[in-house]
Design a protein around this motif. Structure first.
Motif, mmCIF file in Angstrom:
data_model
loop_
_atom_site.group_PDB
_atom_site.id
_atom_site.type_symbol
_atom_site.label_atom_id
_atom_site.label_comp_id
_atom_site.label_asym_id
_atom_site.label_seq_id
_atom_site.Cartn_x
_atom_site.Cartn_y
_atom_site.Cartn_z
ATOM 1 N N THR A 86 5.902 14.404 -2.328
ATOM 2 C CA THR A 86 4.993 15.097 -1.422
ATOM 3 C C THR A 86 3.595 15.075 -2.030
ATOM 4 O O THR A 86 3.419 15.346 -3.224
ATOM 5 C CB THR A 86 5.447 16.552 -1.199
ATOM 6 N N VAL A 87 2.611 14.754 -1.196
ATOM 7 C CA VAL A 87 1.225 14.658 -1.654
ATOM 8 C C VAL A 87 0.350 15.606 -0.834
ATOM 9 O O VAL A 87 0.772 16.115 0.201
ATOM 10 C CB VAL A 87 0.692 13.208 -1.540
ATOM 11 N N ALA A 88 -0.853 15.837 -1.310
ATOM 12 C CA ALA A 88 -1.820 16.689 -0.611
ATOM 13 C C ALA A 88 -3.003 15.830 -0.186
ATOM 14 O O ALA A 88 -3.969 15.678 -0.936
ATOM 15 C CB ALA A 88 -2.274 17.822 -1.517
ATOM 16 N N PRO A 89 -2.932 15.231 1.005
ATOM 17 C CA PRO A 89 -4.012 14.339 1.438
ATOM 18 C C PRO A 89 -5.331 15.081 1.643
ATOM 19 O O PRO A 89 -5.337 16.255 1.989
ATOM 20 C CB PRO A 89 -3.521 13.777 2.774
ATOM 21 N N GLU A 90 -6.416 14.369 1.401
ATOM 22 C CA GLU A 90 -7.752 14.889 1.648
ATOM 23 C C GLU A 90 -8.283 14.268 2.931
ATOM 24 O O GLU A 90 -8.011 13.109 3.212
ATOM 25 C CB GLU A 90 -8.703 14.519 0.510
ATOM 26 N N THR A 91 -9.052 15.029 3.672
ATOM 27 C CA THR A 91 -9.733 14.472 4.837
ATOM 28 C C THR A 91 -10.923 13.656 4.345
ATOM 29 O O THR A 91 -11.382 13.857 3.203
ATOM 30 C CB THR A 91 -10.239 15.587 5.773
ATOM 31 N N VAL A 128 0.859 -1.173 0.000
ATOM 32 C CA VAL A 128 0.000 0.000 0.000
ATOM 33 C C VAL A 128 0.901 1.231 0.000
ATOM 34 O O VAL A 128 2.098 1.141 0.294
ATOM 35 C CB VAL A 128 -0.942 0.057 1.223
ATOM 36 N N TRP A 129 0.343 2.368 -0.332
ATOM 37 C CA TRP A 129 1.033 3.640 -0.211
ATOM 38 C C TRP A 129 0.514 4.327 1.033
ATOM 39 O O TRP A 129 -0.695 4.375 1.265
ATOM 40 C CB TRP A 129 0.773 4.518 -1.432
ATOM 41 N N VAL A 130 1.412 4.850 1.852
ATOM 42 C CA VAL A 130 1.025 5.575 3.059
ATOM 43 C C VAL A 130 1.583 6.993 2.992
ATOM 44 O O VAL A 130 2.494 7.288 2.216
ATOM 45 C CB VAL A 130 1.521 4.869 4.338
ATOM 46 N N VAL A 131 1.017 7.859 3.821
ATOM 47 C CA VAL A 131 1.441 9.254 3.903
ATOM 48 C C VAL A 131 1.931 9.503 5.328
ATOM 49 O O VAL A 131 1.231 9.200 6.291
ATOM 50 C CB VAL A 131 0.269 10.204 3.600
ATOM 51 N N ASP A 132 3.133 10.065 5.459
ATOM 52 C CA ASP A 132 3.641 10.352 6.804
ATOM 53 C C ASP A 132 3.159 11.723 7.282
ATOM 54 O O ASP A 132 2.388 12.404 6.590
ATOM 55 C CB ASP A 132 5.172 10.225 6.854
ATOM 56 N N ASP A 133 3.625 12.147 8.451
ATOM 57 C CA ASP A 133 3.163 13.409 9.028
ATOM 58 C C ASP A 133 3.664 14.641 8.279
ATOM 59 O O ASP A 133 3.214 15.755 8.522
ATOM 60 C CB ASP A 133 3.543 13.490 10.503
ATOM 61 N N LYS A 134 4.590 14.453 7.336
ATOM 62 C CA LYS A 134 5.071 15.556 6.494
ATOM 63 C C LYS A 134 4.468 15.485 5.090
ATOM 64 O O LYS A 134 4.954 16.131 4.163
ATOM 65 C CB LYS A 134 6.594 15.529 6.416
ATOM 66 N N ASN A 135 3.435 14.664 4.924
ATOM 67 C CA ASN A 135 2.733 14.476 3.649
ATOM 68 C C ASN A 135 3.619 13.887 2.560
ATOM 69 O O ASN A 135 3.473 14.194 1.373
ATOM 70 C CB ASN A 135 2.085 15.775 3.162
ATOM 71 N N VAL A 136 4.524 13.015 2.956
ATOM 72 C CA VAL A 136 5.405 12.335 2.010
ATOM 73 C C VAL A 136 4.902 10.907 1.821
ATOM 74 O O VAL A 136 4.626 10.202 2.794
ATOM 75 C CB VAL A 136 6.869 12.344 2.514
ATOM 76 N N THR A 169 0.626 -0.067 10.919
ATOM 77 C CA THR A 169 0.221 0.142 12.310
ATOM 78 C C THR A 169 -1.022 1.019 12.323
ATOM 79 O O THR A 169 -1.278 1.785 11.386
ATOM 80 C CB THR A 169 1.340 0.817 13.132
ATOM 81 N N GLU A 170 -1.780 0.908 13.376
ATOM 82 C CA GLU A 170 -3.001 1.688 13.512
ATOM 83 C C GLU A 170 -2.674 3.176 13.423
ATOM 84 O O GLU A 170 -1.695 3.647 13.994
ATOM 85 C CB GLU A 170 -3.668 1.380 14.849
ATOM 86 N N GLY A 171 -3.486 3.904 12.669
ATOM 87 C CA GLY A 171 -3.303 5.339 12.545
ATOM 88 C C GLY A 171 -2.547 5.782 11.305
ATOM 89 O O GLY A 171 -2.549 6.966 10.972
ATOM 90 N N GLU A 172 -1.887 4.847 10.613
ATOM 91 C CA GLU A 172 -1.192 5.231 9.384
ATOM 92 C C GLU A 172 -2.234 5.596 8.321
ATOM 93 O O GLU A 172 -3.269 4.953 8.218
ATOM 94 C CB GLU A 172 -0.297 4.103 8.875
ATOM 95 N N LYS A 173 -1.926 6.627 7.553
ATOM 96 C CA LYS A 173 -2.835 7.094 6.508
ATOM 97 C C LYS A 173 -2.504 6.379 5.210
ATOM 98 O O LYS A 173 -1.392 6.464 4.707
ATOM 99 C CB LYS A 173 -2.691 8.598 6.319
ATOM 100 N N VAL A 174 -3.500 5.696 4.660
ATOM 101 C CA VAL A 174 -3.323 4.916 3.435
ATOM 102 C C VAL A 174 -3.912 5.680 2.258
ATOM 103 O O VAL A 174 -5.018 6.218 2.337
ATOM 104 C CB VAL A 174 -4.013 3.538 3.592
ATOM 105 N N ILE A 175 -3.183 5.733 1.170
ATOM 106 C CA ILE A 175 -3.625 6.420 -0.045
ATOM 107 C C ILE A 175 -4.586 5.520 -0.817
ATOM 108 O O ILE A 175 -4.319 4.335 -0.998
ATOM 109 C CB ILE A 175 -2.415 6.812 -0.913
ATOM 110 N N THR A 176 -5.696 6.104 -1.284
ATOM 111 C CA THR A 176 -6.713 5.312 -1.982
ATOM 112 C C THR A 176 -6.970 5.759 -3.413
ATOM 113 O O THR A 176 -7.821 5.187 -4.090
ATOM 114 C CB THR A 176 -8.049 5.334 -1.213
ATOM 115 N N LYS A 177 -6.270 6.805 -3.876
ATOM 116 C CA LYS A 177 -6.423 7.207 -5.283
ATOM 117 C C LYS A 177 -5.202 8.000 -5.726
ATOM 118 O O LYS A 177 -4.409 8.441 -4.911
ATOM 119 C CB LYS A 177 -7.702 8.016 -5.499
ATOM 120 N N GLY A 178 -5.065 8.140 -7.056
ATOM 121 C CA GLY A 178 -3.946 8.883 -7.608
ATOM 122 C C GLY A 178 -2.659 8.078 -7.679
ATOM 123 O O GLY A 178 -1.560 8.630 -7.640
#
Length: 107
Positions: free
Chosen positions: A83-88, A34-42, A65-74
């Motif tokens: 660097t990515v621009a995550p959406e809420t 999967v692709w994840v986004v860290d706290d610096k939007n990387v 781990t719980e709480g990691e942000k997973v990318i679902t598109k793009g």
């Protein structure tokens, strides 16, 4: 005929599992990731081990781990370190709602 059996079913405590949307999971010759986004939007590619499918989600056995942000598109433009621009979730729902309304208007 006429025979019967007594069965005792023991319920186990529900266990908590980590799940990700199916759309977020990809496979390559190196494994499932999967692709994840860290706290610096990387963005970062993370290899995972998946278990069973539950509806439109996969159970993750290892790698997240719980709480990691997973990318679902793009996915087409992703690579490690970009660097990515995550959406809420609210922004995603609003974007999907707008897309649905535009599709209705063009019919």
């Amino acid at each position: 005929p006429g025979d019967f059996v007594n069965v005792v079913a023991e319920a186990t405590r529900p266990r908590q599992v980590l799940m990700v949307p199916q759309i977020a999971v990809s496979e390559s010759t190196q494994g499932t990731y999967v692709w994840v986004v860290d706290d610096k939007n990387v963005a970062k590619q993370k290899f995972i081990k998946i278990g069973n499918q539950e509806g439109d989600k996969w159970i993750v056995k290892e790698g997240l781990t719980e709480g990691e942000k997973v990318i679902t598109k793009g996915f087409q433009t992703l690579r490690d370190g970009i660097t990515v621009a995550p959406e809420t979730p609210a922004e995603q729902q609003e974007a999907e709602k707008g897309t649905d309304e535009n599709a209705k208007q063009s019919e």
